[in-house]
Write a protein that holds these residues in place. Structure first.
Motif, PDB file in Angstrom:
ATOM      1  N   VAL A 198       0.817  -1.220   0.000  1.00  0.00           N
ATOM      2  CA  VAL A 198       0.000   0.000   0.000  1.00  0.00           C
ATOM      3  C   VAL A 198       0.850   1.270   0.000  1.00  0.00           C
ATOM      4  O   VAL A 198       0.453   2.295  -0.559  1.00  0.00           O
ATOM      5  CB  VAL A 198      -1.057   0.044   1.144  1.00  0.00           C
ATOM      6  CG1 VAL A 198      -1.948  -1.171   1.104  1.00  0.00           C
ATOM      7  CG2 VAL A 198      -0.439   0.228   2.495  1.00  0.00           C
ATOM      8  N   LYS A 199       2.045   1.180   0.591  1.00  0.00           N
ATOM      9  CA  LYS A 199       2.928   2.348   0.528  1.00  0.00           C
ATOM     10  C   LYS A 199       3.403   2.580  -0.898  1.00  0.00           C
ATOM     11  O   LYS A 199       3.445   3.710  -1.375  1.00  0.00           O
ATOM     12  CB  LYS A 199       4.119   2.146   1.468  1.00  0.00           C
ATOM     13  CG  LYS A 199       3.766   2.505   2.905  1.00  0.00           C
ATOM     14  CD  LYS A 199       4.898   2.214   3.836  1.00  0.00           C
ATOM     15  CE  LYS A 199       6.111   3.106   3.560  1.00  0.00           C
ATOM     16  NZ  LYS A 199       7.235   2.734   4.458  1.00  0.00           N
ATOM     17  N   GLU A 200       3.739   1.496  -1.559  1.00  0.00           N
ATOM     18  CA  GLU A 200       4.191   1.625  -2.938  1.00  0.00           C
ATOM     19  C   GLU A 200       3.072   2.169  -3.835  1.00  0.00           C
ATOM     20  O   GLU A 200       3.322   2.918  -4.767  1.00  0.00           O
ATOM     21  CB  GLU A 200       4.666   0.271  -3.440  1.00  0.00           C
ATOM     22  CG  GLU A 200       5.532   0.399  -4.679  1.00  0.00           C
ATOM     23  CD  GLU A 200       6.231  -0.903  -5.009  1.00  0.00           C
ATOM     24  OE1 GLU A 200       6.967  -1.396  -4.129  1.00  0.00           O
ATOM     25  OE2 GLU A 200       6.008  -1.418  -6.112  1.00  0.00           O
ATOM     26  N   ALA A 201       1.826   1.798  -3.517  1.00  0.00           N
ATOM     27  CA  ALA A 201       0.692   2.276  -4.319  1.00  0.00           C
ATOM     28  C   ALA A 201       0.388   3.753  -4.056  1.00  0.00           C
ATOM     29  O   ALA A 201      -0.347   4.381  -4.822  1.00  0.00           O
ATOM     30  CB  ALA A 201      -0.535   1.416  -4.047  1.00  0.00           C
ATOM     31  N   GLY A 202       0.920   4.304  -2.941  1.00  0.00           N
ATOM     32  CA  GLY A 202       0.751   5.736  -2.707  1.00  0.00           C
ATOM     33  C   GLY A 202       0.010   6.135  -1.437  1.00  0.00           C
ATOM     34  O   GLY A 202      -0.357   7.303  -1.270  1.00  0.00           O
ATOM     35  N   ALA A 203      -0.211   5.180  -0.510  1.00  0.00           N
ATOM     36  CA  ALA A 203      -0.881   5.538   0.748  1.00  0.00           C
ATOM     37  C   ALA A 203       0.093   6.284   1.648  1.00  0.00           C
ATOM     38  O   ALA A 203       1.249   5.886   1.776  1.00  0.00           O
ATOM     39  CB  ALA A 203      -1.382   4.283   1.446  1.00  0.00           C
ATOM     40  N   SER A 204      -0.369   7.379   2.282  1.00  0.00           N
ATOM     41  CA  SER A 204       0.533   8.086   3.203  1.00  0.00           C
ATOM     42  C   SER A 204       0.269   7.731   4.654  1.00  0.00           C
ATOM     43  O   SER A 204       1.093   8.038   5.520  1.00  0.00           O
ATOM     44  CB  SER A 204       0.508   9.597   3.010  1.00  0.00           C
ATOM     45  OG  SER A 204      -0.633  10.034   2.375  1.00  0.00           O
ATOM     46  N   VAL A 205      -0.868   7.111   4.942  1.00  0.00           N
ATOM     47  CA  VAL A 205      -1.152   6.607   6.285  1.00  0.00           C
ATOM     48  C   VAL A 205      -1.638   5.173   6.110  1.00  0.00           C
ATOM     49  O   VAL A 205      -2.428   4.891   5.200  1.00  0.00           O
ATOM     50  CB  VAL A 205      -2.231   7.458   7.002  1.00  0.00           C
ATOM     51  CG1 VAL A 205      -2.572   6.885   8.368  1.00  0.00           C
ATOM     52  CG2 VAL A 205      -1.781   8.911   7.138  1.00  0.00           C
ATOM     53  N   ILE A 206      -1.145   4.261   6.965  1.00  0.00           N
ATOM     54  CA  ILE A 206      -1.517   2.850   6.839  1.00  0.00           C
ATOM     55  C   ILE A 206      -2.139   2.385   8.152  1.00  0.00           C
ATOM     56  O   ILE A 206      -2.115   3.119   9.133  1.00  0.00           O
ATOM     57  CB  ILE A 206      -0.282   1.976   6.512  1.00  0.00           C
ATOM     58  CG1 ILE A 206       0.790   2.134   7.606  1.00  0.00           C
ATOM     59  CG2 ILE A 206       0.292   2.361   5.149  1.00  0.00           C
ATOM     60  CD1 ILE A 206       2.017   1.259   7.384  1.00  0.00           C
ATOM     61  N   GLY A 207      -2.678   1.177   8.168  1.00  0.00           N
ATOM     62  CA  GLY A 207      -3.208   0.703   9.447  1.00  0.00           C
ATOM     63  C   GLY A 207      -4.201  -0.408   9.306  1.00  0.00           C
ATOM     64  O   GLY A 207      -4.190  -1.163   8.327  1.00  0.00           O
ATOM     65  N   VAL A 227       8.051  -3.752  10.887  1.00  0.00           N
ATOM     66  CA  VAL A 227       8.585  -3.641   9.529  1.00  0.00           C
ATOM     67  C   VAL A 227       8.598  -2.198   9.021  1.00  0.00           C
ATOM     68  O   VAL A 227       9.131  -1.916   7.957  1.00  0.00           O
ATOM     69  CB  VAL A 227       7.794  -4.516   8.512  1.00  0.00           C
ATOM     70  CG1 VAL A 227       7.973  -5.989   8.833  1.00  0.00           C
ATOM     71  CG2 VAL A 227       6.325  -4.131   8.461  1.00  0.00           C
ATOM     72  N   ASP A 228       7.980  -1.274   9.757  1.00  0.00           N
ATOM     73  CA  ASP A 228       7.920   0.113   9.317  1.00  0.00           C
ATOM     74  C   ASP A 228       7.878   1.035  10.537  1.00  0.00           C
ATOM     75  O   ASP A 228       6.882   1.088  11.257  1.00  0.00           O
ATOM     76  CB  ASP A 228       6.669   0.337   8.452  1.00  0.00           C
ATOM     77  CG  ASP A 228       6.610   1.741   7.878  1.00  0.00           C
ATOM     78  OD1 ASP A 228       7.120   2.685   8.516  1.00  0.00           O
ATOM     79  OD2 ASP A 228       6.040   1.908   6.790  1.00  0.00           O
ATOM     80  N   ALA A 229       8.981   1.755  10.732  1.00  0.00           N
ATOM     81  CA  ALA A 229       9.080   2.589  11.933  1.00  0.00           C
ATOM     82  C   ALA A 229       8.488   3.979  11.743  1.00  0.00           C
ATOM     83  O   ALA A 229       8.268   4.688  12.724  1.00  0.00           O
ATOM     84  CB  ALA A 229      10.541   2.698  12.351  1.00  0.00           C
ATOM     85  N   ILE A 230       8.235   4.373  10.498  1.00  0.00           N
ATOM     86  CA  ILE A 230       7.935   5.791  10.249  1.00  0.00           C
ATOM     87  C   ILE A 230       6.494   6.111   9.816  1.00  0.00           C
ATOM     88  O   ILE A 230       5.921   7.094  10.268  1.00  0.00           O
ATOM     89  CB  ILE A 230       8.840   6.359   9.122  1.00  0.00           C
ATOM     90  CG1 ILE A 230      10.256   5.802   9.240  1.00  0.00           C
ATOM     91  CG2 ILE A 230       8.844   7.874   9.147  1.00  0.00           C
ATOM     92  CD1 ILE A 230      11.047   5.951   7.956  1.00  0.00           C
ATOM     93  N   THR A 231       5.943   5.330   8.908  1.00  0.00           N
ATOM     94  CA  THR A 231       4.645   5.695   8.330  1.00  0.00           C
ATOM     95  C   THR A 231       3.574   5.804   9.421  1.00  0.00           C
ATOM     96  O   THR A 231       3.444   4.899  10.242  1.00  0.00           O
ATOM     97  CB  THR A 231       4.214   4.637   7.289  1.00  0.00           C
ATOM     98  OG1 THR A 231       5.310   4.410   6.412  1.00  0.00           O
ATOM     99  CG2 THR A 231       3.017   5.110   6.478  1.00  0.00           C
TER     100      THR A 231
END
Ligand SMILES: [Zn+2]
Length: 295
Positions: A198-207, A227-231
């Motif tokens: 989803v990050k690669e597809a362009g999401a700026s917030v995940i969850g 696996v992701d410390a920042i998003t």
């Protein structure tokens, strides 16, 4: 227009809203009735739900457009009213939120599977574009693609929303705990697989949203953070695992139970905390107080 990323820089932790679907049923939406049609026929009921979350102290509210894709609306013969129903949904939440609070335009899954060849990518993507553009026209600040379980559908939705509106996109998946104790979506996707796609597809917030309660959601947040410390992570947790009792669905987690764990949720890495099925303005008010105490 507000930016979620900017709002997070400002405030660190944001509180989102609670349930819409279960709330609409409480206000009289009948099984088999189209929830999104209520944006026209029961505008005031929809407005009062949105407003109740703002009054509870939420920084963010969503829109009554979860099933507003042409494919979902087709079940009610309303596919040609997709733009109208989504624009109305956005306008109601915008009106309730005013200029200071954020509005996320809700987009849920379509219920058809690309993998099975039930539909073409183009048709699916077109539907998401129509929905996202109408939500933008109605005044949302960002798009929230939620309750996803398939990577291909979620990524198409993110790309369609980004390309057609340029708005920030939040994307959340729904995970269940398997018998072997791992979290997977209905389609077998793990939290780590979701993060990358989803990050690669362009999401700026995940969850993650929905699911089986606050404790499991804390586990899921930890797994995403491994696996992701920042998003930024947004969670909309159900008020526990639904129990069917005396012909009614009951959600067992009270505002007190969930609010007591908000600190742990934030410590585990969540940046935006809200509720899903079975949560109420009282739950959200509890979250707001819990954040106020720990900040
Ligand atoms: Zn839910």
């Amino acid at each position: 227009m507000n930016s979620i990323l900017a709002a997070l820089k400002n405030k660190n932790i944001l509180i989102s809203d609670g349930a819409w679907g279960t709330f609409l049923h409480e206000r009289g939406l009948q099984p088999g009735e189209c929830p999104e049609l209520w944006n026209i026929t029961h505008r005031n009921d929809v407005f009062e739900i949105a407003k109740s979350y703002i009054d509870a102290g939420a920084d963010i509210i969503l829109t009554n457009s979860f099933g507003g894709s042409p494919l979902k609306l087709e079940h009610y013969g309303l596919q040609n009213r997709c733009a109208e129903l989504n624009e109305a949904a956005a306008a109601i939440s915008r009106f309730a939120a005013g200029a200071e609070h954020l509005v996320l335009g809700s987009i849920g899954p379509t219920g058809v599977m690309l993998m099975m060849g039930e539909i073409s990518e183009e048709t699916l993507s077109d539907g998401f574009r129509i929905q996202a553009e109408a939500l933008q026209k109605g005044g949302v600040d960002a798009i929230c693609i939620e309750t996803m379980s398939a990577l291909d559908e979620a990524c198409l939705a993110i790309q369609a929303a980004r390309a057609s509106t340029g708005l920030e996109v939040v994307c959340t998946f729904t995970f269940e705990k398997t018998v072997t104790g791992e979290y997977r979506t209905m389609m077998g996707v793990s939290p780590a697989e979701m993060v990358h796609a989803v990050k690669e597809a362009g999401a700026s917030v995940i969850g993650s949203n929905c699911g089986n309660g606050f404790d499991q959601m804390i586990d899921i947040v930890r797994e995403i953070r491994s696996v992701d410390a920042i998003t930024p992570i947004l969670v909309h947790a159900n008020a526990g695992k639904p129990i069917f009792q005396d012909g009614k669905t009951i959600f067992p987690e009270t505002p007190e139970m969930m609010s007591a764990k908000v600190r742990e949720m934030i410590r585990s890495g969540a940046n935006i905390v809200g509720g899903c099925c079975g949560t109420t303005p009282a739950h959200i008010q509890g979250f707001v107080e819990a954040v106020r105490i720990c900040s």
